[in-house]
Design a protein around this motif. Structure first.
Motif, PDB file in Angstrom:
ATOM      1  N   SER A 133     109.425 -32.657   5.866  1.00 25.11           N
ATOM      2  CA  SER A 133     108.131 -32.099   6.267  1.00 25.11           C
ATOM      3  C   SER A 133     107.750 -32.544   7.675  1.00 25.11           C
ATOM      4  N   ALA A 136     109.758 -30.529  10.133  1.00 21.45           N
ATOM      5  CA  ALA A 136     109.219 -29.175  10.245  1.00 21.45           C
ATOM      6  C   ALA A 136     107.949 -29.167  11.093  1.00 21.45           C
ATOM      7  N   GLU A 141     112.469 -26.260  11.469  1.00 15.43           N
ATOM      8  CA  GLU A 141     112.312 -25.816  10.078  1.00 15.43           C
ATOM      9  C   GLU A 141     113.646 -25.459   9.434  1.00 15.43           C
ATOM     10  N   ASP A 142     114.628 -25.025  10.219  1.00 19.01           N
ATOM     11  CA  ASP A 142     115.933 -24.641   9.681  1.00 19.01           C
ATOM     12  C   ASP A 142     116.807 -25.893   9.638  1.00 19.01           C
TER      13      ASP A 142
END
Length: 391
Positions: A133, A136, A141-142
């Protein structure tokens, strides 16, 4: 003229503040351990790779000091110095210092440590999910999440009934890739031989010395090595005392003759280390390996399965985690579950997040009882390069 390294990309203060806020809302208290740390602690506990890259200095009282090369040990030391009681969760943001070929050696890191939680599976799952988290929030995010488990590796070693010297050697090389592979080949009698070593005179002399020590009573061999060091005027090497150096020589002597007697164990170990793939599939492979090899892995496999279940409950699917039986992290204090997160897209800047369990560390630093602990660090400079962002 002194060459000034080009400025590296930096993450925006807004994103870093958001990541820190996320960690504080999760219950982690900000902590700022001193930059100057006692060098002997790191020489003993941090691993050979980082030992070579310490920035060393001497205090006014003659004590050996270093610039902190990581945050985990300083956070644990401050926790103990402040009389902290477990459980306790911390968050940090600052520089660590390691010599490196490019750049200044100042590395910005942000991370968290969790000390004393008794629900180990839940703590493992929380910290891995939290690190994902945070990453991200910082803009990645990937993610490619990789996990490993030294506890499983240690259980396999124990079940192979190898000589103690070989168990210590192989466990010390866990996570070292080719070095571990080479050691297993040598144990099987298929690696480099004494004849190969004799091509280099200094290595031939060293091999001969180790061979002479093999079979000698430990007390007598220990005394011989210490006497030789004394004659040479050597009082310490790399922070190790003559006694510790002698212990190292004796262990090397026990390892010097890879004669093939452990070939079957090497084959079993190599099969285990080849287990690799999505974590849910790896669980099935581990169960099959245990059944075929006859090694009792019931407890570590149960723990592995419980951890995956806890991660699923936190929204991290086991099928999205990549397990590798040979994956470990190159810090001596890690003792169990380990993980790294890389970016799936763009240039590979190396791990963006690295973390794991270090249940023995707080005790080694002076705690009166065992303190289970897990943490992670985010390499902010690598995240910035991955995101292509400049503050």
């Amino acid at each position: 003229m002194i060459a000034i390294p080009p400025k590296s990309p930096a993450l925006s203060k807004t994103r870093i503040a958001a990541a820190l806020s996320l960690l504080e809302k999760a219950g982690h208290t900000p902590i700022e351990p001193p930059v100057l740390q006692p060098a002997d602690v790191f020489l003993d506990l941090i691993g050979e790779d980082i030992r070579r890259r310490l920035f060393l200095t001497t205090g006014p009282d003659g004590a050996d000091l270093c610039l902190r090369p990581d945050f985990t040990i300083p956070v644990c030391r401050q926790h103990l110095a402040d009389g902290g009681t477990a459980p306790a969760d911390y968050v940090y943001n600052g520089l660590v210092f390691r010599q490196r070929a490019d750049g200044t050696g100042e590395i910005p890191q942000l991370g968290a440590e969790s000390l004393g939680r008794a629900d180990l599976d839940g703590a493992d799952a929380d910290m891995l999910a939290l690190s994902s988290s945070v990453l991200a929030t910082l803009g990645v995010e990937d993610q490619d999440i990789r996990i490993g488990d030294e506890t499983l590796f240690a259980a396999v070693l124990s079940g192979l009934n190898l000589p103690a010297a070989w168990q210590r050697r192989l466990r010390g090389l866990f996570g070292e890739g080719q070095k571990l592979t080479d050691a297993i080949a040598r144990m099987a009698g298929t690696g480099q031989s004494a004849g190969d070593a004799s091509r280099d005179e200094s290595r031939d002399v060293r091999f001969g010395f180790l061979s002479a020590l093999e079979g000698v009573a430990p007390e007598a061999a220990h005394a011989v090595v210490e006497d030789l060091l004394s004659i040479a005027g050597i009082s310490a090497v790399g922070g190790r005392t003559p006694s510790e150096i002698a212990d190292r020589f004796l262990e090397q002597a026990a390892l010097a003759g890879g004669n093939g007697t452990n070939a079957q164990a090497a084959a079993v170990l190599s099969r285990y280390l080849a287990i690799n793939g999505p974590a849910d599939q790896a669980l099935d492979q581990l169960r099959l390996f245990a059944a075929d090899s006859g090694i009792d892995l019931q407890l570590p496999i149960q723990t592995f399965a419980a951890r995956l279940k806890a991660l699923e409950a936190r929204g991290v699917a086991a099928s999205q985690l990549h397990f590798a039986a040979d994956f470990g992290r190159r810090l001596d204090y890690y003792s169990g579950f380990v993980f790294e997160i890389h970016a799936r897209s763009g240039a590979d800047e190396g791990q963006l997040v690295g973390g794991g369990r270090y249940d023995r560390l707080v005790t080694l630093l002076g705690a009166e009882s065992d303190v289970p602990a897990i943490g992670f660090s985010v390499w902010l400079d690598r995240v910035a390069k991955t995101c292509g962002e400049d503050a």
